[in-house]
Scaffold this active site. Structure first.
Site, short mmCIF file in Angstrom:
data_model
loop_
_atom_site.label_atom_id
_atom_site.label_comp_id
_atom_site.label_asym_id
_atom_site.label_seq_id
_atom_site.Cartn_x
_atom_site.Cartn_y
_atom_site.Cartn_z
N SER B 11 6.78 -7.60 -0.53
CA SER B 11 6.70 -7.00 -1.86
C SER B 11 7.06 -8.06 -2.89
CB SER B 11 7.64 -5.79 -1.91
OG SER B 11 7.54 -5.12 -3.14
N HIS B 38 2.72 -5.27 -1.60
CA HIS B 38 2.73 -4.35 -2.74
C HIS B 38 2.12 -5.03 -3.95
CE1 HIS B 38 6.42 -2.04 -1.03
NE2 HIS B 38 5.29 -1.72 -0.42
N ASP B 131 10.61 -0.18 1.66
CA ASP B 131 9.39 0.05 2.43
C ASP B 131 9.38 -0.89 3.64
OD1 ASP B 131 6.95 1.07 3.13
OD2 ASP B 131 5.79 -0.04 1.62
#
Lengths: 286, 191
Positions: B11, B38, B131
């Site tokens: 991310s 992401h 996540d």
């Protein structure tokens, strides 16, 4: 005494394999009991949606869901919603609508009357977006949009045209990026905790139940829009739906898919040329 | 039994970390590497792919629905879609965001664990959220290999820390160490 029950050769005992058997049985049961055929849905996303329903029903296994769904049509209704709602937004992928204005609107202008099929319209965001675009291009009056979905409950929501107020800021931004020529707020009025879109936008829209998996072609269309619906199908089902679309398209008709979809699983891929390769807009030329 | 797939989640700071990891992945490793990074729904399509492609010898592709999974390639999840793995091919979905993310690392990892079981290597890199933790735990639980970037070396340490909390047995390595470790895993095979 030794166990007399052994697993089938080739069918291992792993949890994944057992679950695959359970899912096959569930889908077969749903098909025979209710007539909805999810047997050729893409397994990975289907499994996620099934587990979401299993948890929501406070069950622990696919077999548990099978028992409940087969005996309780109300539970089947809930599962049907889970399996058929495709999350979308008004003017999702604004660049698609820009390309539609640029590439498709001029083609539509050459016809006195056109029919557009939005296949798998879900809760209708795409239908209203398209209606707005066509109105702004002064094409709406001579267009009829057929908006279909497998699920009646979803179609009711699409017909109502009420969307969440808190989405309007994002939708307005999308609308502007999509090349909108007016103020987005002209198209709706606030109603309770949502907004009600203008009824004039659905005057020329026919909402109807249609199952892409099992129903036949029902008209001839100048444009078919089916974005991010077939990603939930496996390749062989995708191939059949592509054939349905091919057979439902008028000569020189347009097929619009999602950004990451292609004609790879279509048996008629060679009949199409690209109108916009990036936006996955194709035209039937044969 | 041999490993067949590497899945990577990253991310905040992910692009640089990913480049570094892949730079140190020995040429002999030909497993497909599947990446969920992401990024915003508006992020330019193909931009991440193009950046990595300029830098790497390996072919880098942004996945299209039902693409087959081929050896030696780096696959990137397209923006605003979940990327899922099925045996031998990819599938996409536009289901709700999971923990605010689409693509979701958990969705990729869990589908990889379901489809490939113990033949998956899962790698969680830098990021400022949680996540990937549940997904990595699923991979470890199904007998796959779990690797986490050393949080001390990560641009954002929340994501690797959460992954370690969920998959305690994961191997912790700095970015340069991950590629060689994957090569070792491939040489030894699934234990």
């Amino acid at each position: 005494m030794a166990l007399q029950v052994e697993t089938q050769a080739g069918e291992g005992t792993s949890r994944e394999e057992l679950e695959r058997v359970e899912i096959d049985l569930l889908l077969e049961g749903i098909y025979r009991r209710y007539g909805f055929d999810f047997r050729e849905y893409a397994p990975a996303s289907l499994r996620r949606r099934l587990w979401r329903r299993i948890h929501a029903e406070r069950l622990e296994s696919v077999s548990g869901l099978q028992e409940k769904v087969l005996h309780d049509p109300v539970c089947m209704e809930r599962l049907l919603l889970d399996l058929s709602i495709n999350v979308t937004a008004m003017f999702r992928d604004p660049s698609f609508y820009v390309a539609f204005r640029r590439e498709v609107a001029p083609l539509l202008r050459t016809y006195p009357f056109t029919r557009i099929w939005v296949a798998g319209c879900s809760t209708g965001e795409e239908v209203y977006s398209l209606a707005i675009l066509l109105a702004e291009e002064e094409l709406y009056e001579r267009t009829r949009i057929y908006a279909t979905d497998i699920n009646e409950a979803v179609l009711d929501r699409a017909r109502a045209g009420v969307f969440a107020l808190d989405k309007m800021q994002a939708y307005t931004e999308n609308y502007i990026k999509a090349g909108g020529t007016r103020a987005f707020s002209e198209y709706y009025v606030a109603a309770y905790d949502g907004v009600q879109f203008a009824r004039s936008l659905v005057e020329n829209v026919v909402f109807a139940q249609h199952n892409l998996v099992s129903d036949r072609s029902f008209n001839e269309f100048n444009v078919i829009v089916c974005r991010n619906v077939m990603i939930y199908f496996d390749r062989s089902l995708q191939g059949r739906v592509h054939r349905l679309f091919y057979e439902s398209l008028a000569p020189l008709g347009v097929l619009a898919l999602g950004h990451k979809e292609s004609l790879a699983s279509s048996p008629h891929a060679e009949a199409f040329e690209e109108l916009d390769a990036e936006e996955k807009i194709f035209r039937r030329v044969r | 039994m041999a490993y067949e797939l590497v899945v990577v989640g990253c991310s905040w700071g992910g692009l640089a970390a990913l480049g570094r990891l892949l730079d140190h992945l020995p040429d002999g490793v030909d497993l497909p590497v599947v990446v969920a990074q992401h990024r915003g729904p508006d992020s330019l399509r193909g931009a991440l792919e193009a950046t990595l492609r300029r830098r790497l010898e390996r072919p880098v592709v942004e996945v299209e629905d039902k693409d087959p999974i081929a050896l030696g390639r780096v696959y990137i999840a397209p923006p605003d879609y979940h990327l899922l793995v099925e045996p031998g091919s990819f599938a996409l979905s536009v289901d709700e965001r999971v923990r605010h993310a689409r693509p979701s690392i958990d969705v990729l990892f869990e589908s990889a664990a379901d489809a490939y079981g113990e033949r998956v290597i899962g790698v969680v890199l830098t990021g400022a959220n949680e996540d990937g933790a549940a997904g990595l735990a699923r991979i470890a639980e199904r007998g796959g290999a779990a690797i986490v970037q050393d949080p001390g070396t990560a641009e954002a340490r929340e994501m690797p820390e959460a992954a370690l909390a969920a998959a305690a047995a994961a191997t912790v390595l700095p970015l340069e160490g991950i590629g060689p470790h994957i090569a070792e895993l491939c040489a030894v095979g699934v234990s």
